[in-house]
Design a protein around this motif. Sequence first.
Motif, PDB file in Angstrom:
ATOM      1  N   GLU A   1       0.830  -1.197   0.000  1.00 21.92           N
ATOM      2  CA  GLU A   1       0.000   0.000   0.000  1.00 21.92           C
ATOM      3  C   GLU A   1       0.872   1.258   0.000  1.00 21.92           C
ATOM      4  N   ASN A   2       1.901   1.276   0.846  1.00 22.54           N
ATOM      5  CA  ASN A   2       2.815   2.411   0.883  1.00 22.54           C
ATOM      6  C   ASN A   2       3.515   2.585  -0.459  1.00 22.54           C
ATOM      7  N   ALA A   3       3.970   1.479  -1.036  1.00 19.73           N
ATOM      8  CA  ALA A   3       4.679   1.548  -2.321  1.00 19.73           C
ATOM      9  C   ALA A   3       3.812   2.258  -3.357  1.00 19.73           C
TER      10      ALA A   3
ATOM     11  N   ASN B   1       1.131   4.255  -2.657  1.00 14.99           N
ATOM     12  CA  ASN B   1       0.802   5.612  -2.208  1.00 14.99           C
ATOM     13  C   ASN B   1       1.933   6.610  -2.435  1.00 14.99           C
ATOM     14  N   TYR B   2       3.175   6.165  -2.260  1.00 15.62           N
ATOM     15  CA  TYR B   2       4.296   7.112  -2.337  1.00 15.62           C
ATOM     16  C   TYR B   2       5.023   7.018  -3.665  1.00 15.62           C
ATOM     17  N   SER B   3       4.281   6.653  -4.720  1.00 12.92           N
ATOM     18  CA  SER B   3       4.860   6.581  -6.065  1.00 12.92           C
ATOM     19  C   SER B   3       4.039   7.430  -7.024  1.00 12.92           C
TER      20      SER B   3
ATOM     21  N   THR C   1       9.476  -3.342  -3.910  1.00 11.47           N
ATOM     22  CA  THR C   1      10.264  -2.264  -4.504  1.00 11.47           C
ATOM     23  C   THR C   1       9.372  -1.297  -5.265  1.00 11.47           C
ATOM     24  N   ASP C   2       9.583  -0.002  -5.021  1.00 12.45           N
ATOM     25  CA  ASP C   2       8.822   0.989  -5.797  1.00 12.45           C
ATOM     26  C   ASP C   2       9.762   1.977  -6.466  1.00 12.45           C
ATOM     27  N   GLN C   3       9.215   2.754  -7.391  1.00 12.94           N
ATOM     28  CA  GLN C   3       9.980   3.795  -8.076  1.00 12.94           C
ATOM     29  C   GLN C   3       9.441   5.152  -7.634  1.00 12.94           C
TER      30      GLN C   3
ATOM     31  N   ARG D   1      13.418   6.643  11.175  1.00 11.85           N
ATOM     32  CA  ARG D   1      12.265   7.023  11.999  1.00 11.85           C
ATOM     33  C   ARG D   1      10.925   6.540  11.469  1.00 11.85           C
ATOM     34  N   VAL D   2      10.879   6.108  10.205  1.00 16.34           N
ATOM     35  CA  VAL D   2       9.571   5.790   9.614  1.00 16.34           C
ATOM     36  C   VAL D   2       8.847   4.635  10.306  1.00 16.34           C
ATOM     37  N   PHE D   3       9.573   3.842  11.099  1.00 20.63           N
ATOM     38  CA  PHE D   3       8.905   2.730  11.786  1.00 20.63           C
ATOM     39  C   PHE D   3       8.289   3.161  13.121  1.00 20.63           C
TER      40      PHE D   3
ATOM     41  N   PHE E   1       3.144   6.998  14.289  1.00 17.07           N
ATOM     42  CA  PHE E   1       2.701   8.321  13.862  1.00 17.07           C
ATOM     43  C   PHE E   1       3.780   9.140  13.164  1.00 17.07           C
ATOM     44  N   TYR E   2       4.956   8.547  12.910  1.00 13.41           N
ATOM     45  CA  TYR E   2       5.975   9.332  12.208  1.00 13.41           C
ATOM     46  C   TYR E   2       5.671   9.355  10.716  1.00 13.41           C
ATOM     47  N   ARG E   3       5.630  10.553  10.138  1.00  7.95           N
ATOM     48  CA  ARG E   3       5.405  10.703   8.711  1.00  7.95           C
ATOM     49  C   ARG E   3       6.387  11.724   8.173  1.00  7.95           C
ATOM     50  N   VAL E   4       6.991  11.413   7.046  1.00  8.39           N
ATOM     51  CA  VAL E   4       7.956  12.338   6.458  1.00  8.39           C
ATOM     52  C   VAL E   4       7.221  13.614   6.063  1.00  8.39           C
ATOM     53  N   ASP E   5       6.094  13.444   5.432  1.00  8.64           N
ATOM     54  CA  ASP E   5       5.328  14.582   4.935  1.00  8.64           C
ATOM     55  C   ASP E   5       3.867  14.377   5.351  1.00  8.64           C
TER      56      ASP E   5
ATOM     57  N   ARG F   1       1.055  14.912   2.816  1.00  4.43           N
ATOM     58  CA  ARG F   1       0.959  13.907   1.762  1.00  4.43           C
ATOM     59  C   ARG F   1       0.368  12.604   2.310  1.00  4.43           C
ATOM     60  N   SER F   2       0.831  12.228   3.493  1.00  8.67           N
ATOM     61  CA  SER F   2       0.320  11.013   4.121  1.00  8.67           C
ATOM     62  C   SER F   2      -1.183  11.129   4.330  1.00  8.67           C
ATOM     63  N   ARG F   3      -1.610  12.286   4.809  1.00  7.33           N
ATOM     64  CA  ARG F   3      -3.033  12.481   5.076  1.00  7.33           C
ATOM     65  C   ARG F   3      -3.840  12.410   3.791  1.00  7.33           C
TER      66      ARG F   3
ATOM     67  N   GLY G   1      -4.817   9.085   2.930  1.00  9.02           N
ATOM     68  CA  GLY G   1      -5.521   8.355   3.981  1.00  9.02           C
ATOM     69  C   GLY G   1      -4.575   7.695   4.966  1.00  9.02           C
ATOM     70  N   GLY G   2      -3.306   8.107   4.951  1.00 11.65           N
ATOM     71  CA  GLY G   2      -2.308   7.500   5.835  1.00 11.65           C
ATOM     72  C   GLY G   2      -2.539   7.866   7.295  1.00 11.65           C
ATOM     73  N   THR G   3      -2.094   7.015   8.180  1.00 11.59           N
ATOM     74  CA  THR G   3      -2.259   7.263   9.608  1.00 11.59           C
ATOM     75  C   THR G   3      -0.913   7.382  10.323  1.00 11.59           C
ATOM     76  N   GLY G   4       0.166   6.990   9.641  1.00  8.63           N
ATOM     77  CA  GLY G   4       1.470   6.987  10.301  1.00  8.63           C
ATOM     78  C   GLY G   4       1.671   5.771  11.192  1.00  8.63           C
ATOM     79  N   LEU G   5       0.743   4.822  11.116  1.00 10.35           N
ATOM     80  CA  LEU G   5       0.856   3.638  11.976  1.00 10.35           C
ATOM     81  C   LEU G   5       1.267   2.386  11.207  1.00 10.35           C
ATOM     82  N   GLY G   6       1.140   2.435   9.878  1.00  9.73           N
ATOM     83  CA  GLY G   6       1.350   1.234   9.066  1.00  9.73           C
ATOM     84  C   GLY G   6       2.690   0.551   9.333  1.00  9.73           C
ATOM     85  N   LEU G   7       3.780   1.307   9.269  1.00  8.90           N
ATOM     86  CA  LEU G   7       5.095   0.683   9.415  1.00  8.90           C
ATOM     87  C   LEU G   7       5.374   0.238  10.845  1.00  8.90           C
ATOM     88  N   SER G   8       4.748   0.900  11.831  1.00 16.37           N
ATOM     89  CA  SER G   8       4.962   0.415  13.199  1.00 16.37           C
ATOM     90  C   SER G   8       4.241  -0.916  13.380  1.00 16.37           C
TER      91      SER G   8
HETATM   92  P1  ADP Z   1       1.410   6.274   6.571  1.00 16.44           P
HETATM   93  O1  ADP Z   1       0.058   5.862   7.045  1.00 16.44           O
HETATM   94  O2  ADP Z   1       1.665   7.749   6.707  1.00 16.44           O
HETATM   95  O3  ADP Z   1       1.745   5.750   5.214  1.00 16.44           O
HETATM   96  P2  ADP Z   1       3.468   4.470   7.581  1.00 16.44           P
HETATM   97  O4  ADP Z   1       3.816   4.121   8.988  1.00 16.44           O
HETATM   98  O5  ADP Z   1       3.022   3.352   6.702  1.00 16.44           O
HETATM   99  O6  ADP Z   1       2.389   5.614   7.671  1.00 16.44           O
HETATM  100  O7  ADP Z   1       4.722   5.170   6.932  1.00 16.44           O
HETATM  101  C1  ADP Z   1       5.355   6.233   7.629  1.00 16.44           C
HETATM  102  C2  ADP Z   1       5.944   7.243   6.654  1.00 16.44           C
HETATM  103  O8  ADP Z   1       7.035   6.643   5.942  1.00 16.44           O
HETATM  104  C3  ADP Z   1       4.976   7.708   5.571  1.00 16.44           C
HETATM  105  O9  ADP Z   1       4.164   8.767   6.008  1.00 16.44           O
HETATM  106  C4  ADP Z   1       5.928   8.122   4.466  1.00 16.44           C
HETATM  107  O10 ADP Z   1       6.407   9.427   4.722  1.00 16.44           O
HETATM  108  C5  ADP Z   1       7.094   7.152   4.617  1.00 16.44           C
HETATM  109  N1  ADP Z   1       7.006   6.008   3.673  1.00 16.44           N
HETATM  110  C6  ADP Z   1       6.528   4.772   3.940  1.00 16.44           C
HETATM  111  N2  ADP Z   1       6.637   3.952   2.882  1.00 16.44           N
HETATM  112  C7  ADP Z   1       7.209   4.697   1.888  1.00 16.44           C
HETATM  113  C8  ADP Z   1       7.601   4.428   0.522  1.00 16.44           C
HETATM  114  N3  ADP Z   1       7.424   3.225  -0.040  1.00 16.44           N
HETATM  115  N4  ADP Z   1       8.173   5.444  -0.178  1.00 16.44           N
HETATM  116  C9  ADP Z   1       8.356   6.657   0.387  1.00 16.44           C
HETATM  117  N5  ADP Z   1       8.006   6.979   1.648  1.00 16.44           N
HETATM  118  C10 ADP Z   1       7.440   6.017   2.397  1.00 16.44           C
END
Ligand code: ADP
Length: 274
Positions: free
Chosen positions: A159-161, A163-165, A191-193, A204-206, A209-213, A216-218, A221-228
């Motif tokens: 899903e992240n791959a 969303n962030y492509s 793997t994404d491009q 920090r992404v794990f 609630f940590y989100r780079v942007d 954009r995450s919002r 529909g991102g919550t910042g919880l997926g990777l944790s």
């Molecule tokens: P979110 O719900 O915001 O996607 P995640 O915990 O899944 O929360 O991811 C945390 C943050 O890591 C994301 O907000 C995004 O900034 C970054 N991120 C995660 N996966 C990717 C990816 N494949 N490419 C670029 N940035 C990513």
Amino acid sequence: GEALAVSARVAPLGSRLVLLLVEDLTEARRIEAVRRDFVANVSHELKTPVGALSLLSEAVMDAADDPEAVTRFAGRMQIESTRLTNLVQELIDLSRVQNDDPLEDAEPVRVDELVAEAIDRCRHQAGTKQITMAAGGTADLHVWGNRGQLAAALGNLVENAVNYSPARTRVGIAARRVAAPGGDLIEIAVTDQGIGISEKDRERVFERFYRVDPARSRATGGTGLGLSIVKHVVASHGGEVTVWSAEGQGSTFTLRLPEAGSVRDRARAERVRG
Ligand code: ADP
């Protein structure tokens, strides 16, 4: 503070014990701080969509004689309520992966089924962005674990791959067996491009609630919880998750999980978990 008082009291018992106690208190305090932060973060995250819904419902009432505006506001209300639903669902998932022992109902799980499920989950989103998804190497591989949790972990990565492509890129999922000292592991790499993740953010992404942007995450529909959630799932399965990324070029998230096999399975997952 408290730690010092305790160390003074037990000092006659020997310095080893004192050190241990002080360390324990520091750890307890750290856990308490993390818990407090978490509650504050959850409250904040819940307030945002609830606040928006409240404003939008006022706007709908004020716009009663303008059907077009009502439709527009209602659409935005739907987006906010979806966001709220996602957040609550992810909080439930997170609490489940933190509290349940996944190995209670562990079983051999087919990797091709996990991958197909993850792709299915993102099919709609990928379709609208014309993102191609391709999987390889998944045949005849089985991981040992809790089916639902493993599906959630891989689903989040795919899903992240997506969303962030940007549009018209490719998301690849590759699986293989790798030899490891304690027994073979199954490696699943997504793997994404996409936009990539800077070195500083990669660590920090794990975090919850940590989100780079955040904007954009919002928007996706991102919550910042997926990777944790992903991190918890692999840890409780005796596995690991790593990330490789080049900014502006893409990212690869790699899961390594115990293979389901004759001698390994449960005992091994338990051992690796420690
Ligand atoms: P979110 O719900 O915001 O996607 P995640 O915990 O899944 O929360 O991811 C945390 C943050 O890591 C994301 O907000 C995004 O900034 C970054 N991120 C995660 N996966 C990717 C990816 N494949 N490419 C670029 N940035 C990513």
